[in-house]
Design an enzyme around this catalytic site. Structure first.
Site, short mmCIF file in Angstrom:
data_model
loop_
_atom_site.label_atom_id
_atom_site.label_comp_id
_atom_site.label_asym_id
_atom_site.label_seq_id
_atom_site.Cartn_x
_atom_site.Cartn_y
_atom_site.Cartn_z
N TYR A 149 -1.28 -27.45 39.69
CA TYR A 149 -0.95 -28.88 39.66
C TYR A 149 -2.04 -29.67 40.37
O TYR A 149 -2.58 -30.64 39.82
CB TYR A 149 0.41 -29.10 40.33
CG TYR A 149 0.72 -30.53 40.66
CD1 TYR A 149 0.40 -31.06 41.92
CD2 TYR A 149 1.30 -31.37 39.73
CE1 TYR A 149 0.66 -32.38 42.22
CE2 TYR A 149 1.57 -32.70 40.03
CZ TYR A 149 1.25 -33.20 41.28
OH TYR A 149 1.50 -34.52 41.59
N1 LIG Z 1 7.52 -38.48 43.04
C1 LIG Z 1 6.61 -38.41 44.00
O1 LIG Z 1 6.94 -38.46 45.22
C2 LIG Z 1 5.16 -38.28 43.66
C3 LIG Z 1 4.71 -38.53 42.36
N2 LIG Z 1 3.38 -38.41 42.07
C4 LIG Z 1 2.91 -38.71 40.70
O2 LIG Z 1 3.45 -39.96 40.28
C5 LIG Z 1 3.81 -39.88 38.89
C6 LIG Z 1 5.30 -40.21 38.72
O3 LIG Z 1 6.05 -39.31 39.55
P1 LIG Z 1 7.56 -38.92 39.13
O4 LIG Z 1 8.25 -40.10 38.57
O5 LIG Z 1 8.15 -38.18 40.28
O6 LIG Z 1 7.25 -37.91 37.93
P2 LIG Z 1 8.27 -36.94 37.12
O7 LIG Z 1 8.15 -35.56 37.66
O8 LIG Z 1 9.60 -37.58 37.07
O9 LIG Z 1 7.57 -36.93 35.66
C7 LIG Z 1 7.30 -38.13 35.02
C8 LIG Z 1 7.55 -37.94 33.57
O10 LIG Z 1 6.60 -37.03 33.01
C9 LIG Z 1 7.17 -36.56 31.80
N3 LIG Z 1 6.58 -35.30 31.38
C10 LIG Z 1 6.62 -34.11 32.03
N4 LIG Z 1 6.05 -33.15 31.27
C11 LIG Z 1 5.65 -33.76 30.11
C12 LIG Z 1 5.02 -33.31 28.93
N5 LIG Z 1 4.69 -32.02 28.75
N6 LIG Z 1 4.76 -34.21 27.95
C13 LIG Z 1 5.11 -35.50 28.09
N7 LIG Z 1 5.73 -36.00 29.19
C14 LIG Z 1 5.99 -35.12 30.18
C15 LIG Z 1 8.67 -36.40 32.08
O11 LIG Z 1 9.37 -36.69 30.88
P3 LIG Z 1 10.87 -36.12 30.60
O12 LIG Z 1 11.66 -36.56 31.80
O13 LIG Z 1 11.29 -36.82 29.35
O14 LIG Z 1 10.74 -34.65 30.49
C16 LIG Z 1 8.92 -37.40 33.20
O15 LIG Z 1 9.72 -38.46 32.74
C17 LIG Z 1 3.44 -38.48 38.42
O16 LIG Z 1 2.17 -38.49 37.81
C18 LIG Z 1 3.41 -37.68 39.72
O17 LIG Z 1 2.55 -36.54 39.64
C19 LIG Z 1 2.46 -37.97 43.00
C20 LIG Z 1 2.87 -37.70 44.28
C21 LIG Z 1 4.22 -37.89 44.72
N1 LIG Z 2 5.30 -35.05 38.45
C1 LIG Z 2 5.62 -35.03 39.74
N2 LIG Z 2 4.67 -34.89 40.67
C2 LIG Z 2 5.02 -34.84 41.98
C3 LIG Z 2 6.36 -34.95 42.38
C4 LIG Z 2 7.34 -35.12 41.36
O1 LIG Z 2 8.54 -35.24 41.65
N3 LIG Z 2 6.93 -35.15 40.08
N4 LIG Z 2 6.72 -34.92 43.69
C5 LIG Z 2 5.82 -34.68 44.64
C6 LIG Z 2 6.34 -34.54 46.05
O2 LIG Z 2 6.98 -35.72 46.46
C7 LIG Z 2 5.31 -34.24 47.07
O3 LIG Z 2 4.50 -35.38 47.22
C8 LIG Z 2 6.01 -33.94 48.40
O4 LIG Z 2 5.06 -33.54 49.33
C9 LIG Z 2 4.38 -34.51 44.33
N5 LIG Z 2 4.09 -34.68 42.92
#
Ligand SMILES: NC(=O)C1=CN([C@@H]2O[C@H](COP(=O)(O)OP(=O)(O)OC[C@H]3O[C@@H](n4cnc5c(N)ncnc54)[C@H](OP(=O)(O)O)[C@@H]3O)[C@@H](O)[C@H]2O)C=CC1
Ligand SMILES: Nc1nc2c(c(=O)[nH]1)N=C([C@H](O)[C@@H](O)CO)CN2
Length: 237
Positions: A149
């Site tokens: 990742y």
């Molecule tokens: N949440 C956090 O604390 C953090 C988030 N981030 C980044 O911020 C962004 C948003 O985070 P968050 O909302 O938690 O993300 P999620 O883990 O909820 O994923 C976002 C979306 O990505 C879609 N997705 C996953 N796999 C695929 C695929 N193969 N093809 C198409 N779509 C796909 C999912 O769709 P479906 O639900 O329909 O499967 C989901 O709705 C991400 O890029 C994440 O890496 C970074 C650090 C921390």
């Molecule tokens: N696609 C996603 N990316 C990440 C997620 C997640 O929920 N979906 N969550 C994290 C964590 O919050 C991490 O930041 C905790 O240390 C990272 N990326």
């Protein structure tokens, strides 16, 4: 002439959905990609948000999405690459397949969408057009247990620099690097406390801080090729 839409990939849930709804509140037409049909999609549709199905885990799936996106709109104001798969490293025979899948979701999809949809951004009649990549704080330090990742997010961070140089001045390209913005179902209290302690701010802020950063990039005509850290001061711990 009606305003050009903003595309948020993976915008049906969590951070992407919050940003989609806020952009809609701010008067932008919005398109989101989703992977799985869910009841909450109807709430987005009821607000006029366009939902396009997409699975970025294969090149064919990425190209099929691009074709349907182009059939739907002739221009875009911005593209937000939010879709992501936070899969832990696999062991044994699954390790390579997991790495390849995360490469496609985090790097190949943004790369191909940026290349094939440049013409849609350039067709936007508004003076500013943006591409925003959602990366991650772990690009700076790697991740035990999420190495694939972190590496593929690092590749996305590097694509920010290349596309910013290639697309200036017509299109601005930036990234947002979050850390611990929203929790996931099943996160234990012990995990939450440990994760909060990794930043100076020691909190789980929720998706509003990401929309604030996205709004800043969409409203600033002079910023390109940068990554905005939104991580509570992890570098201070
Ligand atoms: N949440 C956090 O604390 C953090 C988030 N981030 C980044 O911020 C962004 C948003 O985070 P968050 O909302 O938690 O993300 P999620 O883990 O909820 O994923 C976002 C979306 O990505 C879609 N997705 C996953 N796999 C695929 C695929 N193969 N093809 C198409 N779509 C796909 C999912 O769709 P479906 O639900 O329909 O499967 C989901 O709705 C991400 O890029 C994440 O890496 C970074 C650090 C921390
Ligand atoms: N696609 C996603 N990316 C990440 C997620 C997640 O929920 N979906 N969550 C994290 C964590 O919050 C991490 O930041 C905790 O240390 C990272 N990326």
């Amino acid at each position: 002439m009606s305003a050009s839409p903003i595309l948020i990939t993976g915008g049906a849930r969590r951070l992407g959905r919050h940003c989609a709804e806020r952009l809609c509140d701010d008067g932008h037409p919005v398109i989101v990609s989703y992977r799985r049909e869910r009841p909450e999609l109807d709430e987005l549709r009821a607000r006029g948000i366009v939902t396009l199905k997409a699975d970025f885990s294969t090149e064919a799936g990425i190209l099929d999405f691009i074709a349907r996106l182009k059939a739907h709109t002739g221009s875009l104001r911005a593209i937000v690459h939010n879709a992501s798969d936070w899969a832990p490293d696999a062991t044994g025979e699954e390790a390579g397949a997991t790495f390849e899948r995360l490469f496609r979701v985090h790097m190949l999809a943004p790369y191909l969408i940026n290349l094939h949809c440049r013409e849609l951004l350039e067709a936007c009649s508004e003076p500013q057009r943006d591409i925003v990549h959602l990366t991650d704080h772990v690009v700076q330090q790697g991740s035990r247990g999420h190495a694939a990742y972190a590496a593929t997010k690092a590749g996305l961070a590097n694509l920010t620099l290349s596309f910013a140089a290639m697309y200036a001045p017509a299109i601005q390209v930036n990234a947002i690097a979050p850390a611990l913005i929203m929790l996931n179902e099943g996160d234990s209290e012990a995990y939450v406390e440990k994760a909060k302690a990794q930043s100076a701010m020691g909190m789980v802020p929720g998706p509003g801080v990401i929309y604030q950063s996205l709004r800043y990039l969409l409203d600033n005509r002079y910023v390109t090729g940068v990554t905005l850290p939104v991580d509570g001061g992890r570098h201070l711990r």
